[in-house]
Scaffold this active site. Structure first.
Site, PDB file in Angstrom:
ATOM      1  N   ASP A  68      42.408   1.620 -52.589  1.00 53.48           N
ATOM      2  CA  ASP A  68      43.763   1.877 -52.099  1.00 53.48           C
ATOM      3  C   ASP A  68      44.745   0.800 -52.550  1.00 53.48           C
ATOM      4  O   ASP A  68      44.570  -0.385 -52.246  1.00 53.48           O
ATOM      5  CB  ASP A  68      43.755   1.966 -50.576  1.00 53.48           C
ATOM      6  CG  ASP A  68      45.091   2.425 -50.023  1.00 53.48           C
ATOM      7  OD1 ASP A  68      45.607   3.449 -50.506  1.00 53.48           O
ATOM      8  OD2 ASP A  68      45.621   1.764 -49.109  1.00 53.48           O
ATOM      9  N   ARG A  91      59.242  38.370 -45.719  1.00 54.76           N
ATOM     10  CA  ARG A  91      59.534  36.949 -45.551  1.00 54.76           C
ATOM     11  C   ARG A  91      58.279  36.089 -45.592  1.00 54.76           C
ATOM     12  O   ARG A  91      58.277  35.012 -46.189  1.00 54.76           O
ATOM     13  CB  ARG A  91      60.297  36.735 -44.235  1.00 54.76           C
ATOM     14  CG  ARG A  91      60.699  35.291 -43.944  1.00 54.76           C
ATOM     15  CD  ARG A  91      61.248  34.546 -45.142  1.00 54.76           C
ATOM     16  NE  ARG A  91      62.329  35.241 -45.832  1.00 54.76           N
ATOM     17  CZ  ARG A  91      62.741  34.963 -47.041  1.00 54.76           C
ATOM     18  NH1 ARG A  91      62.142  33.984 -47.743  1.00 54.76           N
ATOM     19  NH2 ARG A  91      63.728  35.630 -47.611  1.00 54.76           N
ATOM     20  N   LYS A 126      38.947   4.535 -43.076  1.00 50.71           N
ATOM     21  CA  LYS A 126      40.113   3.869 -43.643  1.00 50.71           C
ATOM     22  C   LYS A 126      40.338   2.533 -42.943  1.00 50.71           C
ATOM     23  O   LYS A 126      39.559   2.119 -42.088  1.00 50.71           O
ATOM     24  CB  LYS A 126      41.333   4.780 -43.546  1.00 50.71           C
ATOM     25  CG  LYS A 126      41.121   6.134 -44.250  1.00 50.71           C
ATOM     26  CD  LYS A 126      42.408   6.880 -44.445  1.00 50.71           C
ATOM     27  CE  LYS A 126      43.242   6.249 -45.530  1.00 50.71           C
ATOM     28  NZ  LYS A 126      44.455   7.015 -45.853  1.00 50.71           N
ATOM     29  N   GLU A 163      37.293   3.194 -47.489  1.00 51.79           N
ATOM     30  CA  GLU A 163      38.444   2.613 -48.175  1.00 51.79           C
ATOM     31  C   GLU A 163      38.253   1.114 -48.381  1.00 51.79           C
ATOM     32  O   GLU A 163      37.792   0.406 -47.480  1.00 51.79           O
ATOM     33  CB  GLU A 163      39.709   2.862 -47.362  1.00 51.79           C
ATOM     34  CG  GLU A 163      40.968   2.270 -47.975  1.00 51.79           C
ATOM     35  CD  GLU A 163      42.180   2.480 -47.095  1.00 51.79           C
ATOM     36  OE1 GLU A 163      42.702   1.480 -46.561  1.00 51.79           O
ATOM     37  OE2 GLU A 163      42.601   3.634 -46.920  1.00 51.79           O
TER      38      GLU A 163
END
Length: 285
Positions: free
Chosen positions: A224, A102, A169, A202
Protein backbone atom coordinates in the site's frame (compact mmCIF):
# COMPACT_ATOMS: atom_id res chain seq x y z
CA UNK A 1 -15.53 -13.70 -5.40
CA UNK A 2 -18.93 -15.10 -4.49
CA UNK A 3 -20.52 -18.13 -6.16
CA UNK A 4 -22.63 -17.89 -9.30
CA UNK A 5 -25.72 -18.65 -7.24
CA UNK A 6 -24.93 -15.84 -4.80
CA UNK A 7 -24.31 -13.50 -7.72
CA UNK A 8 -27.71 -14.32 -9.26
CA UNK A 9 -29.34 -13.69 -5.90
CA UNK A 10 -27.67 -10.26 -5.72
CA UNK A 11 -29.02 -9.40 -9.18
CA UNK A 12 -32.54 -10.48 -8.18
CA UNK A 13 -32.34 -8.27 -5.09
CA UNK A 14 -31.15 -5.31 -7.16
CA UNK A 15 -34.01 -5.65 -9.65
CA UNK A 16 -36.65 -6.20 -6.97
CA UNK A 17 -35.55 -3.19 -4.98
CA UNK A 18 -35.09 -0.92 -8.00
CA UNK A 19 -38.56 -1.64 -9.37
CA UNK A 20 -40.05 -1.19 -5.89
CA UNK A 21 -38.27 2.15 -5.57
CA UNK A 22 -39.16 3.44 -9.03
CA UNK A 23 -42.62 2.03 -9.74
CA UNK A 24 -44.25 1.83 -6.32
CA UNK A 25 -47.99 1.31 -6.72
CA UNK A 26 -47.86 2.00 -10.45
CA UNK A 27 -46.39 3.97 -13.35
CA UNK A 28 -49.26 6.44 -13.38
CA UNK A 29 -47.82 8.45 -16.28
CA UNK A 30 -48.14 5.42 -18.56
CA UNK A 31 -51.32 4.08 -16.98
CA UNK A 32 -53.01 7.44 -17.55
CA UNK A 33 -52.43 7.81 -21.27
CA UNK A 34 -51.39 4.46 -22.78
CA UNK A 35 -53.94 1.63 -23.14
CA UNK A 36 -53.02 -1.65 -21.48
CA UNK A 37 -53.39 -3.38 -24.84
CA UNK A 38 -50.98 -1.04 -26.66
CA UNK A 39 -47.78 -2.55 -28.01
CA UNK A 40 -44.64 -0.90 -29.27
CA UNK A 41 -40.96 -1.16 -29.98
CA UNK A 42 -37.95 0.77 -28.67
CA UNK A 43 -34.24 0.84 -29.40
CA UNK A 44 -31.27 1.28 -27.08
CA UNK A 45 -29.30 4.08 -28.73
CA UNK A 46 -25.62 4.80 -28.02
CA UNK A 47 -24.65 8.47 -27.80
CA UNK A 48 -20.98 8.15 -26.82
CA UNK A 49 -17.89 6.07 -27.59
CA UNK A 50 -16.90 3.26 -25.24
CA UNK A 51 -17.48 -0.32 -24.13
CA UNK A 52 -21.10 -1.40 -23.80
CA UNK A 53 -22.10 -3.28 -20.65
CA UNK A 54 -25.37 -4.33 -19.07
CA UNK A 55 -27.08 -5.90 -22.09
CA UNK A 56 -27.65 -9.19 -20.29
CA UNK A 57 -28.81 -7.34 -17.19
CA UNK A 58 -31.29 -5.36 -19.31
CA UNK A 59 -32.71 -8.62 -20.62
CA UNK A 60 -33.23 -9.79 -17.04
CA UNK A 61 -34.99 -6.53 -16.15
CA UNK A 62 -37.34 -6.76 -19.13
CA UNK A 63 -38.16 -10.38 -18.26
CA UNK A 64 -38.84 -9.43 -14.64
CA UNK A 65 -41.20 -6.64 -15.65
CA UNK A 66 -42.99 -8.61 -18.37
CA UNK A 67 -42.10 -12.11 -19.55
CA UNK A 68 -43.73 -11.37 -22.90
CA UNK A 69 -41.28 -8.62 -23.81
CA UNK A 70 -38.91 -9.66 -26.60
CA UNK A 71 -35.34 -8.38 -26.88
CA UNK A 72 -33.37 -8.51 -30.13
CA UNK A 73 -29.69 -8.01 -29.28
CA UNK A 74 -27.49 -6.47 -31.97
CA UNK A 75 -24.38 -5.70 -29.88
CA UNK A 76 -23.26 -7.84 -26.95
CA UNK A 77 -21.65 -6.94 -23.64
CA UNK A 78 -17.97 -6.03 -23.96
CA UNK A 79 -18.14 -4.73 -27.52
CA UNK A 80 -16.81 -1.35 -28.56
CA UNK A 81 -19.57 1.10 -29.51
CA UNK A 82 -19.82 4.58 -30.97
CA UNK A 83 -22.38 7.34 -31.34
CA UNK A 84 -25.40 6.16 -33.32
CA UNK A 85 -25.03 2.43 -32.67
CA UNK A 86 -28.17 0.50 -31.75
CA UNK A 87 -27.50 -2.11 -29.07
CA UNK A 88 -30.87 -3.83 -29.01
CA UNK A 89 -34.57 -3.56 -29.78
CA UNK A 90 -37.24 -4.39 -27.22
CA UNK A 91 -40.83 -4.98 -28.26
CA UNK A 92 -44.12 -5.81 -26.56
CA UNK A 93 -46.39 -3.99 -24.12
CA UNK A 94 -45.73 -0.25 -24.29
CA UNK A 95 -46.53 0.11 -20.60
CA UNK A 96 -44.03 -2.62 -19.71
CA UNK A 97 -41.25 -1.09 -21.81
CA UNK A 98 -41.74 2.26 -20.07
CA UNK A 99 -41.83 0.63 -16.64
CA UNK A 100 -38.44 -0.99 -17.24
CA UNK A 101 -36.86 1.94 -19.08
CA UNK A 102 -35.26 3.88 -16.22
CA UNK A 103 -33.73 0.88 -14.46
CA UNK A 104 -32.29 -0.40 -17.73
CA UNK A 105 -30.79 2.98 -18.61
CA UNK A 106 -29.47 3.75 -15.13
CA UNK A 107 -27.76 0.37 -14.93
CA UNK A 108 -26.38 0.29 -18.46
CA UNK A 109 -25.09 3.87 -18.38
CA UNK A 110 -23.11 3.21 -15.22
CA UNK A 111 -21.99 -0.30 -16.17
CA UNK A 112 -20.81 0.89 -19.59
CA UNK A 113 -18.82 3.73 -18.02
CA UNK A 114 -17.12 1.29 -15.63
CA UNK A 115 -16.41 -1.20 -18.41
CA UNK A 116 -14.97 1.58 -20.56
CA UNK A 117 -12.65 2.85 -17.82
CA UNK A 118 -11.58 -0.69 -16.90
CA UNK A 119 -10.81 -1.48 -20.52
CA UNK A 120 -8.69 1.66 -20.72
CA UNK A 121 -6.65 0.51 -17.72
CA UNK A 122 -6.36 -3.00 -19.15
CA UNK A 123 -4.87 -1.59 -22.34
CA UNK A 124 -2.40 0.47 -20.33
CA UNK A 125 -1.18 -2.80 -18.78
CA UNK A 126 -0.56 -4.51 -22.13
CA UNK A 127 2.92 -5.99 -22.32
CA UNK A 128 2.94 -6.87 -18.60
CA UNK A 129 1.57 -9.81 -16.62
CA UNK A 130 -0.24 -7.55 -14.17
CA UNK A 131 -4.04 -7.66 -13.85
CA UNK A 132 -6.29 -4.79 -12.78
CA UNK A 133 -8.58 -5.36 -9.78
CA UNK A 134 -11.64 -3.51 -8.54
CA UNK A 135 -12.32 -2.77 -4.85
CA UNK A 136 -15.26 -2.48 -2.43
CA UNK A 137 -15.50 1.25 -3.25
CA UNK A 138 -18.80 0.71 -5.04
CA UNK A 139 -22.24 2.29 -5.03
CA UNK A 140 -24.25 0.86 -2.09
CA UNK A 141 -26.86 -1.63 -3.25
CA UNK A 142 -25.54 -2.27 -6.78
CA UNK A 143 -22.09 -3.73 -6.14
CA UNK A 144 -22.89 -6.83 -8.21
CA UNK A 145 -23.58 -4.69 -11.28
CA UNK A 146 -20.43 -2.64 -10.90
CA UNK A 147 -18.18 -5.65 -10.39
CA UNK A 148 -19.87 -7.37 -13.34
CA UNK A 149 -19.03 -4.31 -15.44
CA UNK A 150 -15.35 -4.54 -14.41
CA UNK A 151 -15.27 -8.12 -15.70
CA UNK A 152 -16.95 -7.08 -18.94
CA UNK A 153 -14.27 -4.41 -19.37
CA UNK A 154 -11.51 -7.01 -19.04
CA UNK A 155 -10.61 -6.51 -15.40
CA UNK A 156 -10.65 -8.90 -12.46
CA UNK A 157 -12.78 -8.86 -9.33
CA UNK A 158 -11.27 -8.48 -5.88
CA UNK A 159 -13.28 -9.90 -2.97
CA UNK A 160 -16.99 -9.18 -3.29
CA UNK A 161 -17.56 -8.21 0.32
CA UNK A 162 -16.30 -8.69 3.86
CA UNK A 163 -17.46 -12.30 4.01
CA UNK A 164 -15.74 -14.00 1.07
CA UNK A 165 -12.07 -13.19 1.81
CA UNK A 166 -9.97 -12.00 4.76
CA UNK A 167 -8.08 -8.77 4.24
CA UNK A 168 -5.98 -7.60 7.16
CA UNK A 169 -5.41 -3.89 6.66
CA UNK A 170 -3.61 -1.33 8.81
CA UNK A 171 -6.47 -0.85 11.28
CA UNK A 172 -6.95 -4.60 11.77
CA UNK A 173 -3.22 -4.99 12.38
CA UNK A 174 -3.03 -2.07 14.81
CA UNK A 175 -6.14 -3.14 16.74
CA UNK A 176 -4.90 -6.75 16.91
CA UNK A 177 -1.54 -5.76 18.34
CA UNK A 178 0.67 -6.23 15.30
CA UNK A 179 1.00 -8.19 12.07
CA UNK A 180 1.97 -11.55 13.53
CA UNK A 181 -0.80 -11.47 16.14
CA UNK A 182 -3.37 -10.44 13.51
CA UNK A 183 -2.37 -13.35 11.26
CA UNK A 184 -2.29 -15.90 14.08
CA UNK A 185 -5.68 -14.80 15.41
CA UNK A 186 -7.14 -14.92 11.92
CA UNK A 187 -5.83 -18.39 11.16
CA UNK A 188 -7.13 -19.69 14.49
CA UNK A 189 -10.50 -18.07 13.86
CA UNK A 190 -10.82 -19.62 10.40
CA UNK A 191 -9.90 -23.02 11.80
CA UNK A 192 -12.40 -22.75 14.66
CA UNK A 193 -15.18 -21.62 12.31
CA UNK A 194 -14.22 -24.18 9.65
CA UNK A 195 -13.93 -21.42 7.04
CA UNK A 196 -11.84 -21.77 3.90
CA UNK A 197 -11.04 -18.14 3.12
CA UNK A 198 -7.95 -16.66 1.50
CA UNK A 199 -5.91 -14.19 3.54
CA UNK A 200 -4.51 -10.92 2.21
CA UNK A 201 -2.27 -8.84 4.47
CA UNK A 202 -1.45 -5.18 3.91
CA UNK A 203 2.13 -3.97 4.27
CA UNK A 204 2.97 -0.31 4.78
CA UNK A 205 6.72 -0.69 4.29
CA UNK A 206 9.46 -3.22 3.55
CA UNK A 207 9.91 -4.09 7.24
CA UNK A 208 6.27 -5.18 7.38
CA UNK A 209 6.71 -7.26 4.22
CA UNK A 210 9.55 -9.09 5.98
CA UNK A 211 7.36 -9.75 9.02
CA UNK A 212 4.46 -11.04 6.90
CA UNK A 213 6.76 -13.45 5.07
CA UNK A 214 7.53 -15.19 8.36
CA UNK A 215 3.95 -16.51 8.43
CA UNK A 216 2.68 -19.33 6.24
CA UNK A 217 -0.67 -19.49 4.49
CA UNK A 218 -0.79 -15.92 3.17
CA UNK A 219 -2.48 -15.68 -0.23
CA UNK A 220 -1.41 -12.17 -1.18
CA UNK A 221 0.52 -9.23 0.22
CA UNK A 222 -0.93 -5.78 -0.44
CA UNK A 223 1.79 -3.18 -0.99
CA UNK A 224 0.00 0.00 0.00
CA UNK A 225 1.38 3.36 -1.16
CA UNK A 226 4.82 1.96 -1.92
CA UNK A 227 7.25 3.84 -4.14
CA UNK A 228 8.38 2.23 -7.39
CA UNK A 229 11.74 1.38 -5.86
CA UNK A 230 10.27 -0.23 -2.76
CA UNK A 231 7.71 -2.08 -4.86
CA UNK A 232 10.50 -3.68 -6.88
CA UNK A 233 12.34 -4.59 -3.69
CA UNK A 234 9.19 -6.07 -2.15
CA UNK A 235 8.43 -8.18 -5.23
CA UNK A 236 11.97 -9.57 -5.10
CA UNK A 237 11.66 -10.29 -1.36
CA UNK A 238 8.33 -12.06 -1.77
CA UNK A 239 9.34 -14.14 -4.77
CA UNK A 240 7.03 -17.14 -5.18
CA UNK A 241 5.93 -17.27 -1.55
CA UNK A 242 2.65 -15.52 -2.33
CA UNK A 243 0.99 -13.14 -4.77
CA UNK A 244 1.51 -9.38 -4.77
CA UNK A 245 -0.85 -6.42 -5.14
CA UNK A 246 -0.15 -2.70 -5.40
CA UNK A 247 -2.66 -0.08 -4.34
CA UNK A 248 -2.94 3.50 -3.18
CA UNK A 249 -3.63 6.38 -5.54
CA UNK A 250 -2.45 4.56 -8.65
CA UNK A 251 -3.72 6.28 -11.80
CA UNK A 252 -3.34 6.15 -15.57
CA UNK A 253 -0.01 7.95 -15.36
CA UNK A 254 1.58 5.53 -12.89
CA UNK A 255 -0.17 2.20 -13.43
CA UNK A 256 2.21 0.90 -16.12
CA UNK A 257 5.27 1.76 -14.02
CA UNK A 258 3.87 -0.14 -11.04
CA UNK A 259 3.10 -3.10 -13.30
CA UNK A 260 6.67 -3.06 -14.58
CA UNK A 261 7.81 -3.52 -10.95
CA UNK A 262 6.49 -7.07 -11.29
CA UNK A 263 3.35 -7.09 -9.12
CA UNK A 264 0.63 -9.62 -9.94
CA UNK A 265 -2.26 -7.23 -9.37
CA UNK A 266 -3.03 -3.54 -9.14
CA UNK A 267 -6.25 -2.54 -7.39
CA UNK A 268 -8.03 0.71 -8.15
CA UNK A 269 -11.14 2.14 -6.55
CA UNK A 270 -11.32 4.63 -9.41
CA UNK A 271 -12.75 1.92 -11.67
CA UNK A 272 -16.06 2.25 -9.85
CA UNK A 273 -16.07 5.45 -7.80
CA UNK A 274 -14.74 7.98 -10.32
CA UNK A 275 -16.62 7.56 -13.58
CA UNK A 276 -19.08 9.52 -15.71
CA UNK A 277 -22.08 7.61 -17.00
CA UNK A 278 -22.07 6.75 -20.68
CA UNK A 279 -24.80 8.58 -22.61
CA UNK A 280 -27.46 6.07 -23.70
CA UNK A 281 -31.16 6.44 -24.44
CA UNK A 282 -34.17 4.22 -25.06
CA UNK A 283 -36.19 5.60 -27.96
CA UNK A 284 -39.54 4.49 -29.36
CA UNK A 285 -39.42 3.36 -33.00
Amino acid sequence: MITEEQFRTELDLIINNAIREDVGDGDHSSLACIPASATGKAKLLVKAKGIIAGVNFAKQVFQYVDRNLEVEVLINDGASVKFGDIVFYVSGSSQSILKAERLVLNAMQRMSAIATKTNYFVKLLEGTDTKILDTRKTTPGIRALEKWAVKIGGGENHRFALYDMVMLKDNHIDFAGGITKAIEKTQNYLKDKNLDLKIIVEARNLDEVEIILKSNGIYRILLDNFSFEDTRKAVKMIGDQCLTESSGGINEETIKMYAECGVDFISSGALTHSIYNMDLSLKAV
